[in-house]
Design an enzyme around this catalytic site. Structure first.
Site, PDB file in Angstrom:
ATOM      1  N   ASP A 172       0.832  -1.211   0.000  1.00 41.94           N
ATOM      2  CA  ASP A 172       0.000   0.000   0.000  1.00 41.94           C
ATOM      3  C   ASP A 172       0.867   1.262   0.000  1.00 41.94           C
ATOM      4  OD1 ASP A 172      -2.370   1.384  -0.026  1.00 41.94           O
ATOM      5  OD2 ASP A 172      -2.758   1.158   2.123  1.00 41.94           O
TER       6      ASP A 172
ATOM      7  N   SER B 104      -8.135  -4.796   5.056  1.00 40.95           N
ATOM      8  CA  SER B 104      -8.661  -4.510   3.717  1.00 40.95           C
ATOM      9  C   SER B 104      -9.008  -5.778   2.932  1.00 40.95           C
ATOM     10  CB  SER B 104      -7.673  -3.635   2.929  1.00 40.95           C
ATOM     11  OG  SER B 104      -7.428  -2.430   3.609  1.00 40.95           O
TER      12      SER B 104
ATOM     13  N   ASN C 295     -10.906  -2.671  -5.399  1.00 39.31           N
ATOM     14  CA  ASN C 295     -10.148  -1.709  -6.203  1.00 39.31           C
ATOM     15  C   ASN C 295     -10.793  -1.403  -7.558  1.00 39.31           C
ATOM     16  OD1 ASN C 295      -6.964  -2.909  -4.927  1.00 39.31           O
ATOM     17  ND2 ASN C 295      -8.075  -1.067  -4.309  1.00 39.31           N
ATOM     18  N   TRP C 296     -11.784  -2.210  -7.987  1.00 36.27           N
ATOM     19  CA  TRP C 296     -12.453  -1.950  -9.270  1.00 36.27           C
ATOM     20  C   TRP C 296     -13.176  -0.608  -9.291  1.00 36.27           C
ATOM     21  CZ3 TRP C 296     -10.913  -4.711 -13.196  1.00 36.27           C
ATOM     22  CH2 TRP C 296     -10.514  -6.037 -13.012  1.00 36.27           C
TER      23      TRP C 296
ATOM     24  N   GLY D 228       0.038   5.532  -4.306  1.00 35.42           N
ATOM     25  CA  GLY D 228      -0.593   6.811  -4.644  1.00 35.42           C
ATOM     26  C   GLY D 228      -0.001   7.948  -3.821  1.00 35.42           C
ATOM     27  N   ARG D 229       0.140   7.702  -2.514  1.00 35.24           N
ATOM     28  CA  ARG D 229       0.704   8.742  -1.642  1.00 35.24           C
ATOM     29  C   ARG D 229       2.149   9.051  -2.005  1.00 35.24           C
ATOM     30  NH1 ARG D 229      -1.599   5.882   3.599  1.00 35.24           N
ATOM     31  NH2 ARG D 229      -2.174   4.408   1.973  1.00 35.24           N
TER      32      ARG D 229
HETATM   33  C1  IPE Z   1      -5.342  -2.799  -0.223  1.00 34.80           C
HETATM   34  O1  IPE Z   1      -5.007  -1.460  -0.415  1.00 34.80           O
HETATM   35  C2  IPE Z   1      -5.362  -3.519  -1.542  1.00 34.80           C
HETATM   36  C3  IPE Z   1      -4.065  -3.694  -2.193  1.00 34.80           C
HETATM   37  C4  IPE Z   1      -2.898  -3.342  -1.716  1.00 34.80           C
HETATM   38  C5  IPE Z   1      -4.119  -4.341  -3.471  1.00 34.80           C
HETATM   39  P1  IPE Z   1      -6.144  -0.352  -0.547  1.00 34.80           P
HETATM   40  O2  IPE Z   1      -5.431   0.944  -0.721  1.00 34.80           O
HETATM   41  O3  IPE Z   1      -7.112  -0.737  -1.579  1.00 34.80           O
HETATM   42  O4  IPE Z   1      -6.857  -0.435   0.876  1.00 34.80           O
HETATM   43  P2  IPE Z   1      -7.807   0.593   1.615  1.00 34.80           P
HETATM   44  O5  IPE Z   1      -8.846   1.030   0.634  1.00 34.80           O
HETATM   45  O6  IPE Z   1      -6.972   1.755   2.065  1.00 34.80           O
HETATM   46  O7  IPE Z   1      -8.356  -0.157   2.777  1.00 34.80           O
HETATM   47  C1  IPE Z   2      -1.467   0.223  -3.388  1.00 36.45           C
HETATM   48  O1  IPE Z   2      -1.266   1.591  -3.425  1.00 36.45           O
HETATM   49  C2  IPE Z   2      -1.707  -0.368  -4.760  1.00 36.45           C
HETATM   50  C3  IPE Z   2      -3.086  -0.836  -4.988  1.00 36.45           C
HETATM   51  C4  IPE Z   2      -4.078  -0.828  -4.146  1.00 36.45           C
HETATM   52  C5  IPE Z   2      -3.358  -1.359  -6.313  1.00 36.45           C
HETATM   53  P1  IPE Z   2      -2.492   2.605  -3.421  1.00 36.45           P
HETATM   54  O2  IPE Z   2      -2.839   2.898  -4.841  1.00 36.45           O
HETATM   55  O3  IPE Z   2      -3.596   2.120  -2.582  1.00 36.45           O
HETATM   56  O4  IPE Z   2      -1.800   3.888  -2.764  1.00 36.45           O
HETATM   57  P2  IPE Z   2      -2.460   4.888  -1.726  1.00 36.45           P
HETATM   58  O5  IPE Z   2      -3.011   4.071  -0.598  1.00 36.45           O
HETATM   59  O6  IPE Z   2      -3.528   5.622  -2.465  1.00 36.45           O
HETATM   60  O7  IPE Z   2      -1.324   5.767  -1.294  1.00 36.45           O
HETATM   61 MG    MG Z   3      -4.086   2.355  -0.620  1.00 39.47          MG
END
Ligand code: IPE
Ligand code: IPE
Ligand code: MG
Length: 239
Positions: free
Chosen positions: A18, A194, A66-67, A21-22
């Site tokens: 995880d 999650s 995630n979809w 994005g951040r």
């Molecule tokens: C969990 O991360 C899923 C994966 C790493 C694939 P998310 O970013 O989707 O989890 P939440 O939404 O913060 O709980």
């Molecule tokens: C994890 O990173 C990758 C997936 C869930 C596919 P994120 O995309 O959830 O990154 P943050 O949580 O928004 O920083």
């Molecule tokens: Mg995340």
């Protein structure tokens, strides 16, 4: 730090990758660039597992939840997964690593399904280690899937209700021969599961780090293993 005492070495490590994005946002980059950098961490952790002697690595790459992300991000992730598989197939052969994919694989784009099937088949006989990718994966979906498989067998007269115990239930999960994780790592500080491996994590040691996934490399991985080595797993006993 490549020579670890045996007690530091979990047989199976599962990771919620995880924070991509951040990581990108902090640098003014696109989320997809964060995912790309995250793919480098996957490579680093795979190599670290080999060095440390970790036999099973399960990676949460895409959840059933995630979809709901923007189409462009979902498409970008699917492309990145395809690229990753193409680039890493030679490495899997070289190191005799078997690739598995678990989740609702039918939900994935056809070309990704095809390459997954190809790499899984081509690496099926390897036993030096296993890489398990969780794709369109949800712990609840996995449990429901197992329950409906069992219900069908009961209905067909192949299984008696009295024979449904924990071992029988577990045999109906997506990858029943993979041992439960010893250590579960979550990056970027979130204290939640999650929907990850809800059944299998019952007695797993949990390790949450504030490091964002693209910053999680070999040194961070070994830090997690060292922490694991200090844990006392009691499994309900009083020792
Ligand atoms: C969990 O991360 C899923 C994966 C790493 C694939 P998310 O970013 O989707 O989890 P939440 O939404 O913060 O709980
Ligand atoms: C994890 O990173 C990758 C997936 C869930 C596919 P994120 O995309 O959830 O990154 P943050 O949580 O928004 O920083
Ligand atoms: Mg995340």
């Amino acid at each position: 730090m490549t020579q670890l005492p045996a007690s530091y070495v979990p047989r199976h490590v599962a990771i919620i990758m995880d924070g991509n994005g951040r990581w990108a946002q902090q640098r003014g980059l696109s989320r997809l660039q964060g995912h790309q950098e995250g793919a480098q961490s996957v490579q680093a952790v795979l190599q670290a597992c080999r060095k440390a002697g970790v036999k099973f690595l399960t990676l949460y790459a895409f959840s059933t939840e995630n979809w709901v992300r923007p189409r462009s991000e979902v498409n970008g992730l699917m492309k990145l997964l395809m690229q990753f598989l193409k680039e890493h197939e030679p490495d899997l052969h070289k190191h005799k690593i078997r690739l598995r994919a678990i989740g609702r694989l039918d939900d994935l784009p056809r070309p990704l399904q095809a390459i997954l099937r190809h790499v899984m088949k081509a690496t099926e006989s390897y036993d030096a280690g296993q890489l398990v990718l969780c794709l369109s994966y949800g712990g609840r979906a996995e449990i429901v899937h197992a329950a409906s498989k069992i219900a069908r067998r009961v209905k067909a007269g192949e299984l008696a209700v009295a024979d449904i115990d924990e071992a029988e239930f577990a045999r109906n999960l997506y990858a029943p021969d993979v041992p439960d994780p010893d250590l579960m790592i979550r990056t970027s500080g979130e204290m939640r599961l999650s929907n990850f491996l809800l059944w299998q994590l019952s007695y797993t040691e949990l390790y949450v780090t504030d490091a964002l996934w693209p910053d999680f490399r070999e040194d961070q991985f070994f830090k997690a293993l060292a922490e694991y080595g200090r844990r006392r797993r009691r499994f309900g006993h009083i020792r």
